[in-house]
Design an enzyme around this catalytic site. Structure first.
Site: not given
Ligand code: FRU
Length: 495
Positions: A42, A169
């Site tokens: 991300d 999150r």
């Molecule tokens: C989205 C995600 C988020 C998390 C991150 C972990 O792709 O699953 O929800 O913060 O990636 O790498």
């Protein structure tokens, strides 16, 4: 603890600096941001600091697969050329030892403040598994960041009944008036997706305001990476739900990203949803985040990959790239996306053909390449199928095919060199538009070595996909089963 933390960050930075030199620049995308080494997912902390645009990203610099999450870091003056900076966060505290997950950033009183999710993942003495997600902050000067000694600033204790504390999150912060607001991804204890809204005076003490919107069984499970912003006359809640079920061509199975658009009543914090549309109809797009540029443009970047089809992992020394930054606009109630206009400054060597009648296979001198901006307008439609075969040679090709009767555009990477058992084809509804009294279907295709982003009708819809075709397959062939009339423009993108 802080001492141990510092040495862990320093160690990670050292390894990053050393290993980056082993990744040849030309093995990576040329004008898309990609992982400098190791794994990227991300986009995080898309923000301005001291007049420059910073982007962080979910990062595992030690291998080309996902692992304990760090925050990688880079900055840019024009959204196209990115300068890598040393990684910003390592999972080095008790409250984030399970990973520094996604989040956002903003400039506050001359400091760059990162707001991220810390993952607590440990076994207690009595054997119970303590797994929680908490929100944390770190402050810095654009290069070095210090975690706040009062972290975490928000945990799940105060969540309303029925909300999951394990899935809590990806905070996205912004400022309105004197107050800070934060959208956080969450789900119910049954797993149904929702986005929460909080408010604060100082980014440290947060007050729960409301559940902004919920899936209610329709838009997938856990909503990851929420973003919330005004666009035109509307407000948009952008979320990335896990575990969606396909609905026609609008949503597909698995991880989606969707624009929920509607009306937001600021005084009551009520978001009245009016519509829900896929943010991208291709195979590889997830977890987008936006920034508000000083000139008022709302710009989005997404991770150009999908969790269920991580076919690049393991093949190269790096894995993960971002979409081209996209300018958002609201047209007829629909969120439209177009490549940032800064890209135009990097276009060279225009090759153009106008009013070409084709029937069967056709190719044009100078229309080829793997790092290009290709624009095709179809103006006569005496065919059932119209295909563009790109990244093409005798053995390989990517296929983009328009079915006139079904008004549907398909992207297909079956013959693009993949040897993994992953999804290869996706479709979206596509209609020509009326321009000066005649029907035109407008396609703009950005190719950058291993990726294709197809913008239809000035950004009305986009489909984004990765492929692995060897670089020497750079041909472009048009193919129809009837008569078509087309305009073609191609630019090389030169960085
Ligand atoms: C989205 C995600 C988020 C998390 C991150 C972990 O792709 O699953 O929800 O913060 O990636 O790498």
């Amino acid at each position: 603890m802080e001492e141990i933390g510092r040495s862990q960050l320093a160690q990670a930075r050292k390894i990053e600096e050393k290993d980056i030199t082993g990744v040849p620049k030309d093995s990576r995308p040329q004008y898309h941001l990609s992982s400098p080494v190791g794994w990227m997912n991300d986009p995080n902390g898309f923000s301005y600091y001291e007049g420059e645009c910073h982007l962080f990203f979910q990062y595992h610099p030690f291998s080309n697969t996902w692992g304990p999450m760090h925050w990688g870091h880079c900055k840019s003056k024009d959204f196209i050329q990115w300068e890598y900076l040393p990684l910003a966060l390592a999972p080095d505290q008790e409250y984030d030892a399970g990973g520094c997950y996604s989040g956002s950033a903003m400039e506050v009183d001359g400091e760059h403040v990162l707001v991220y999710t810390g993952v607590i993942d440990r076994y207690l003495k009595d054997g119970t598994h303590d797994y929680r997600q908490v929100q944390c902050i770190a402050k810095g000067n654009g290069v070095d960041y210090e975690k706040y000694e009062g972290n975490p600033v928000l945990d799940g204790q105060g969540l309303p009944e029925g909300c999951s504390r394990e899935d809590f999150r990806d905070p996205k912060v912004w400022k309105e008036g004197e107050k800070y607001y934060m959208a956080v991804g969450n789900c119910t204890i049954d797993g149904d997706g929702q986005a929460l809204l909080y408010r604060s005076c100082d980014l440290k003490q947060w007050e729960f305001l409301c559940i902004l919107d919920q899936s209610l069984g329709k838009y997938g499970k856990m909503w990851e990476c929420p973003d919330f912003f005004p666009l035109g006359e509307k407000h948009v809640l952008l979320v990335s739900p896990q575990d969606m079920r396909a609905r026609g061509y609008e949503f597909h199975n698995g991880n989606n990203s969707i624009f929920l658009s509607g009306h937001y009543e600021e005084s009551t914090f009520k978001f009245q949803r009016e519509g829900a549309k896929a943010a991208d109809y291709g195979l590889d797009f997830y977890a987008p985040q936006t920034i508000l540029a000083p000139d008022g443009r709302r710009i989005l970047m997404g991770w150009m990959q999908s969790w269920d089809a991580k076919f690049m992992g393991g093949l190269l020394k790096w894995s993960g790239m971002m979409t081209i930054p996209r300018e958002l606009s609201m047209r007829d109630g629909r969120v439209c996306q177009n490549p940032v206009r800064e890209l135009e400054g990097y276009r060279k060597n225009l090759v153009e053909y106008t009013g070409e009648k084709i029937n069967g296979m056709a190719s044009f001198p100078g229309i080829s390449g793997r790092v290009i901006d290709l624009q095709v307008e179809i103006m006569e439609f005496a065919f059932h199928h119209f295909a563009i075969r790109f990244a093409h040679n005798e053995e390989y090709e990517m296929l983009l095919q328009y079915n006139r009767q079904r008004n549907c555009l398909t992207i297909d990477r079956t013959h693009s060199g993949l040897v993994r058992d992953v999804v290869c084809r996706r479709k979206m509804e596509t209609y020509p538009v009326l321009q000066e009294g005649r029907e035109v279907l407008k396609l703009r295709i950005l190719l950058d070595q291993y990726s294709a982003e197809v913008f239809v009708n000035d950004g009305e819809r986009v489909m984004t996909s990765l492929f692995l075709t060897p670089m020497e397959a750079d041909g472009i062939v048009f193919d129809t089963d009837g008569e078509a009339c087309i305009n073609v423009r191609k630019y090389d993108i030169c960085i």
